[in-house]
Scaffold this active site. Structure first.
Site, PDB file in Angstrom:
ATOM      1  N   LYS A  12       0.850  -1.206   0.000  1.00  0.00           N
ATOM      2  CA  LYS A  12       0.000   0.000   0.000  1.00  0.00           C
ATOM      3  C   LYS A  12       0.877   1.244   0.000  1.00  0.00           C
ATOM      4  O   LYS A  12       2.004   1.244   0.534  1.00  0.00           O
ATOM      5  CB  LYS A  12      -0.978   0.011   1.184  1.00  0.00           C
ATOM      6  CG  LYS A  12      -0.383   0.205   2.580  1.00  0.00           C
ATOM      7  CD  LYS A  12      -0.243   1.651   3.019  1.00  0.00           C
ATOM      8  CE  LYS A  12       0.557   1.753   4.308  1.00  0.00           C
ATOM      9  NZ  LYS A  12       1.135   2.990   4.657  1.00  0.00           N
ATOM     10  N   ASP A 140      -3.425  -0.726   9.952  1.00  0.00           N
ATOM     11  CA  ASP A 140      -3.529  -0.741   8.490  1.00  0.00           C
ATOM     12  C   ASP A 140      -4.165  -2.028   7.961  1.00  0.00           C
ATOM     13  O   ASP A 140      -4.424  -2.146   6.759  1.00  0.00           O
ATOM     14  CB  ASP A 140      -2.130  -0.613   7.848  1.00  0.00           C
ATOM     15  CG  ASP A 140      -1.615   0.820   7.869  1.00  0.00           C
ATOM     16  OD1 ASP A 140      -2.413   1.738   8.134  1.00  0.00           O
ATOM     17  OD2 ASP A 140      -0.412   1.017   7.615  1.00  0.00           O
TER      18      ASP A 140
HETATM   19  P1  ATP Z   1       3.209   0.509   7.864  1.00  0.00           P
HETATM   20  O1  ATP Z   1       3.271   1.169   6.520  1.00  0.00           O
HETATM   21  O2  ATP Z   1       1.914  -0.273   8.081  1.00  0.00           O
HETATM   22  O3  ATP Z   1       3.567   1.421   8.994  1.00  0.00           O
HETATM   23  P2  ATP Z   1       5.854  -0.619   7.522  1.00  0.00           P
HETATM   24  O4  ATP Z   1       5.988  -0.783   6.037  1.00  0.00           O
HETATM   25  O5  ATP Z   1       6.477   0.595   8.108  1.00  0.00           O
HETATM   26  O6  ATP Z   1       4.313  -0.682   7.895  1.00  0.00           O
HETATM   27  P3  ATP Z   1       6.413  -3.409   7.895  1.00  0.00           P
HETATM   28  O7  ATP Z   1       7.309  -3.689   6.772  1.00  0.00           O
HETATM   29  O8  ATP Z   1       5.009  -3.872   7.772  1.00  0.00           O
HETATM   30  O9  ATP Z   1       6.447  -1.850   8.265  1.00  0.00           O
HETATM   31  O10 ATP Z   1       7.094  -4.057   9.214  1.00  0.00           O
HETATM   32  C1  ATP Z   1       7.158  -3.410  10.429  1.00  0.00           C
HETATM   33  C2  ATP Z   1       7.643  -4.370  11.518  1.00  0.00           C
HETATM   34  O11 ATP Z   1       6.803  -5.516  11.578  1.00  0.00           O
HETATM   35  C3  ATP Z   1       9.049  -4.877  11.333  1.00  0.00           C
HETATM   36  O12 ATP Z   1       9.742  -4.600  12.514  1.00  0.00           O
HETATM   37  C4  ATP Z   1       8.940  -6.383  11.146  1.00  0.00           C
HETATM   38  O13 ATP Z   1       9.921  -7.094  11.855  1.00  0.00           O
HETATM   39  C5  ATP Z   1       7.561  -6.717  11.703  1.00  0.00           C
HETATM   40  N1  ATP Z   1       6.850  -7.770  10.920  1.00  0.00           N
HETATM   41  C6  ATP Z   1       6.099  -8.746  11.433  1.00  0.00           C
HETATM   42  N2  ATP Z   1       5.579  -9.505  10.462  1.00  0.00           N
HETATM   43  C7  ATP Z   1       5.992  -9.002   9.301  1.00  0.00           C
HETATM   44  C8  ATP Z   1       5.777  -9.376   7.938  1.00  0.00           C
HETATM   45  N3  ATP Z   1       5.015 -10.409   7.588  1.00  0.00           N
HETATM   46  N4  ATP Z   1       6.350  -8.603   6.981  1.00  0.00           N
HETATM   47  C9  ATP Z   1       7.091  -7.531   7.330  1.00  0.00           C
HETATM   48  N5  ATP Z   1       7.346  -7.159   8.595  1.00  0.00           N
HETATM   49  C10 ATP Z   1       6.798  -7.879   9.577  1.00  0.00           C
END
Ligand code: ATP
Length: 294
Positions: A12, A140
């Protein structure tokens, strides 16, 4: 019960992201137009007779396994809601969405698990129920259950589906500097004045099918509170614009930046230039219809 299915978890982007206040309970009130893009993680979800155990494997050794992974947490939430104590769950994730990039990778994996298990286990939960389950996993996740183009409000759980964004190409670039989401919220809280994006104008442009109007209305309040001296975002935006992007903005609390392109050629040119400096540069698209992506 035995079965296996495949599911895609779309990344997203926030076409627009605003913080509009503080909710009872201390959470920030958000207002965001969220958009799925063709960059995705590929999941294989299996169920077999067992005792409610959950196994999660990924191609990224640093990601948590089992219920600590958001995909495993989704399986646990689903198992408990559906009363499936006599089933084991195995989830294999091939990650392509960059981690900690503001692209909702973990949330999208969780939503994909909810959709896949609902199908596989024949539980017949409607989208609203799956979104409600998603709320307990992450703010989200309800949006990621829906996907497409949507306005998210509250903590992210109040969703209004919008018409699909007009078809276009997207270049996504994640610079190397780390961003701490709690720190970015603290910066928002202590800012004297915040230039808020015009979310309503963006929503109107999306409703009118006006790609150029939508691209010109994108904005992210977190971009305005980035630490001083952080010039990389501006420099990436410069490359995107000079290659033909009709709008560019940071996604989530950063540091990922993306640009929208009406033509494939411009997007490919921007990718070529940015990849020389930023390994994590991705080409994606917003399709005319998400049905064609299945
Ligand atoms: P958002 O945009 O919703 O804030 P993000 O892109 O900043 O998310 P993610 O990549 O979803 O962050 O990951 C954030 C944290 O979640 C990381 O510290 C990771 O270790 C943990 N995590 C747990 N499960 C997953 C997964 N399936 N994929 C990615 N990260 C994960």
């Amino acid at each position: 019960m035995t079965g296996r299915t495949k599911e895609r978890a779309w990344a997203k982007l926030n076409l627009c992201l605003d913080v509009t206040g503080i909710l009872p309970g201390g959470y920030h009130a958000l207002r965001s137009v969220m958009q799925s893009v063709s960059l995705c993680d590929d999941l294989t979800v299996s169920v077999s007779p067992g005792e409610g155990n959950i196994r999660v494997g990924t191609n990224r050794a640093y990601l948590p396994t089992g219920e600590k992974n958001l995909a495993g947490k989704a399986a646990a939430v689903f198992r408990d809601a559906a009363g499936l104590a006599d089933v084991d769950f195995a989830i294999e994730i091939r990650k392509h969405i960059p981690v900690c990039a503001g692209m909702g990778g973990g949330s999208s994996d969780a939503a994909a698990v909810l959709r896949a298990l609902n199908r596989l286990c024949g539980t017949g939960m409607d989208t609203k129920t799956l979104c409600k389950l998603g709320e307990s996993i992450g703010s989200d996740v309800p949006y990621c259950v829906l996907g497409g183009t949507a306005l998210a409000e509250g903590r992210g759980e109040i969703l209004t589906a919008l018409p699909n964004m007009p078809e276009c190409f997207v270049v996504i670039c994640k610079p190397k500097f780390p961003v701490s989401t709690p720190e970015m919220f603290a910066r928002i809280d202590s800012a004297a004045e915040l230039p808020h994006p015009d979310t309503d104008r963006l929503v109107d442009a999306v409703k009118a099918g006006d790609l150029y109007g939508a691209a010109a209305s994108m904005g992210n309040v977190f971009e305005t509170v980035l630490p001083k001296g952080q010039r990389e975002i501006a420099s990436i935006k410069g490359v995107l614009r000079s290659s033909g992007a009709i709008g560019s903005v940071m996604s989530g609390s950063g540091p990922t930046v993306f640009g929208l392109f009406p033509e494939r050629e411009g997007a490919e040119a921007a990718c070529f230039v940015l990849r020389q400096r930023y390994r994590e540069t991705y080409f994606a698209r917003i399709p005319k219809s998400w049905d064609e992506m299945e």
